[in-house]
Motif scaffolding. Structure first.
Motif, PDB file in Angstrom:
ATOM      1  N   VAL A  25       0.825  -1.217   0.000  1.00  0.00           N
ATOM      2  CA  VAL A  25       0.000   0.000   0.000  1.00  0.00           C
ATOM      3  C   VAL A  25       0.863   1.273   0.000  1.00  0.00           C
ATOM      4  N   PRO A  26       1.874   1.397   0.875  1.00  0.00           N
ATOM      5  CA  PRO A  26       2.725   2.598   0.794  1.00  0.00           C
ATOM      6  C   PRO A  26       3.472   2.721  -0.533  1.00  0.00           C
ATOM      7  N   PHE A  27       3.882   1.589  -1.110  1.00  0.00           N
ATOM      8  CA  PHE A  27       4.550   1.640  -2.417  1.00  0.00           C
ATOM      9  C   PHE A  27       3.619   2.236  -3.465  1.00  0.00           C
ATOM     10  N   LEU A  28       2.400   1.724  -3.536  1.00  0.00           N
ATOM     11  CA  LEU A  28       1.455   2.197  -4.549  1.00  0.00           C
ATOM     12  C   LEU A  28       1.023   3.642  -4.291  1.00  0.00           C
ATOM     13  N   LEU A  29       0.802   3.991  -3.034  1.00  0.00           N
ATOM     14  CA  LEU A  29       0.392   5.362  -2.735  1.00  0.00           C
ATOM     15  C   LEU A  29       1.532   6.351  -2.977  1.00  0.00           C
ATOM     16  N   ALA A  30       2.767   5.942  -2.700  1.00  0.00           N
ATOM     17  CA  ALA A  30       3.910   6.812  -2.979  1.00  0.00           C
ATOM     18  C   ALA A  30       4.123   6.969  -4.474  1.00  0.00           C
ATOM     19  N   LEU A  31       3.835   5.921  -5.205  1.00  0.00           N
ATOM     20  CA  LEU A  31       3.915   5.999  -6.671  1.00  0.00           C
ATOM     21  C   LEU A  31       2.919   7.020  -7.212  1.00  0.00           C
ATOM     22  N   TRP A  32       1.820   7.163  -6.528  1.00  0.00           N
ATOM     23  CA  TRP A  32       0.749   8.057  -6.974  1.00  0.00           C
ATOM     24  C   TRP A  32       0.869   9.460  -6.376  1.00  0.00           C
ATOM     25  N   LYS A  33       1.160   9.574  -5.064  1.00  0.00           N
ATOM     26  CA  LYS A  33       1.004  10.845  -4.368  1.00  0.00           C
ATOM     27  C   LYS A  33       2.277  11.465  -3.790  1.00  0.00           C
ATOM     28  N   SER A  34       3.443  10.877  -3.933  1.00  0.00           N
ATOM     29  CA  SER A  34       4.623  11.381  -3.232  1.00  0.00           C
ATOM     30  C   SER A  34       5.177  12.642  -3.891  1.00  0.00           C
ATOM     31  N   PHE A 104      10.981   6.591  -5.729  1.00  0.00           N
ATOM     32  CA  PHE A 104      12.071   6.554  -6.713  1.00  0.00           C
ATOM     33  C   PHE A 104      11.634   5.909  -8.028  1.00  0.00           C
ATOM     34  N   CYS A 105      10.710   4.956  -7.979  1.00  0.00           N
ATOM     35  CA  CYS A 105      10.152   4.399  -9.222  1.00  0.00           C
ATOM     36  C   CYS A 105       9.397   5.482  -9.984  1.00  0.00           C
ATOM     37  N   LYS A 106       8.651   6.300  -9.256  1.00  0.00           N
ATOM     38  CA  LYS A 106       7.924   7.400  -9.896  1.00  0.00           C
ATOM     39  C   LYS A 106       8.893   8.360 -10.570  1.00  0.00           C
ATOM     40  N   LYS A 107       9.974   8.690  -9.861  1.00  0.00           N
ATOM     41  CA  LYS A 107      10.971   9.597 -10.433  1.00  0.00           C
ATOM     42  C   LYS A 107      11.633   8.983 -11.660  1.00  0.00           C
TER      43      LYS A 107
END
Length: 119
Positions: A25-34, A104-107
């Protein structure tokens, strides 16, 4: 915002799903909202630390301390309070690192798409 989302979703899912959902859940939410790496880690760490701390105390008081003292004895920890604190810290670190990975995946995805547009 990320703190509250992680706290609410993980608290609800902890009753129905395995423990490792606190990493998904934190991985997916960080991918979306970080937005920032340090803040993402701290928000995820704090949310799961609080979630697991409260849940550990709930189990401790529900079983009158029998379960936590037996587990502490098995793990050769001197006190059940130390066991509860270590449990909350491990959960917080797991969630924080998962959220940091999501950030970092988002970046990486955003920088790759920006480079593709320039080429």
């Amino acid at each position: 915002m990320l703190f509250i989302l992680i706290l609410i979703i993980c608290t609800i899912l902890q009753f129905f799903t395995p423990w490792w959902v606190v990493m998904l859940v934190p991985f997916l939410l960080a991918l979306w909202k970080s937005e920032k790496a340090g803040r993402t880690f701290l928000e995820a760490f704090g949310a799961i630390f609080l979630c697991w701390l409260v849940y550990s105390f709930f189990i401790h008081f529900k079983t009158a301390g029998i379960l936590t003292s037996k587990v502490a004895e098995m793990l050769m920890v001197k006190s059940s309070m130390v066991l509860i604190a270590v449990t909350a810290i491990i959960g917080g670190l797991s969630a924080g690192l998962a959220a940091l990975t999501g950030y970092f995946c988002k970046k990486a995805f955003l920088s790759n798409s920006a480079e593709a547009k320039q080429a």
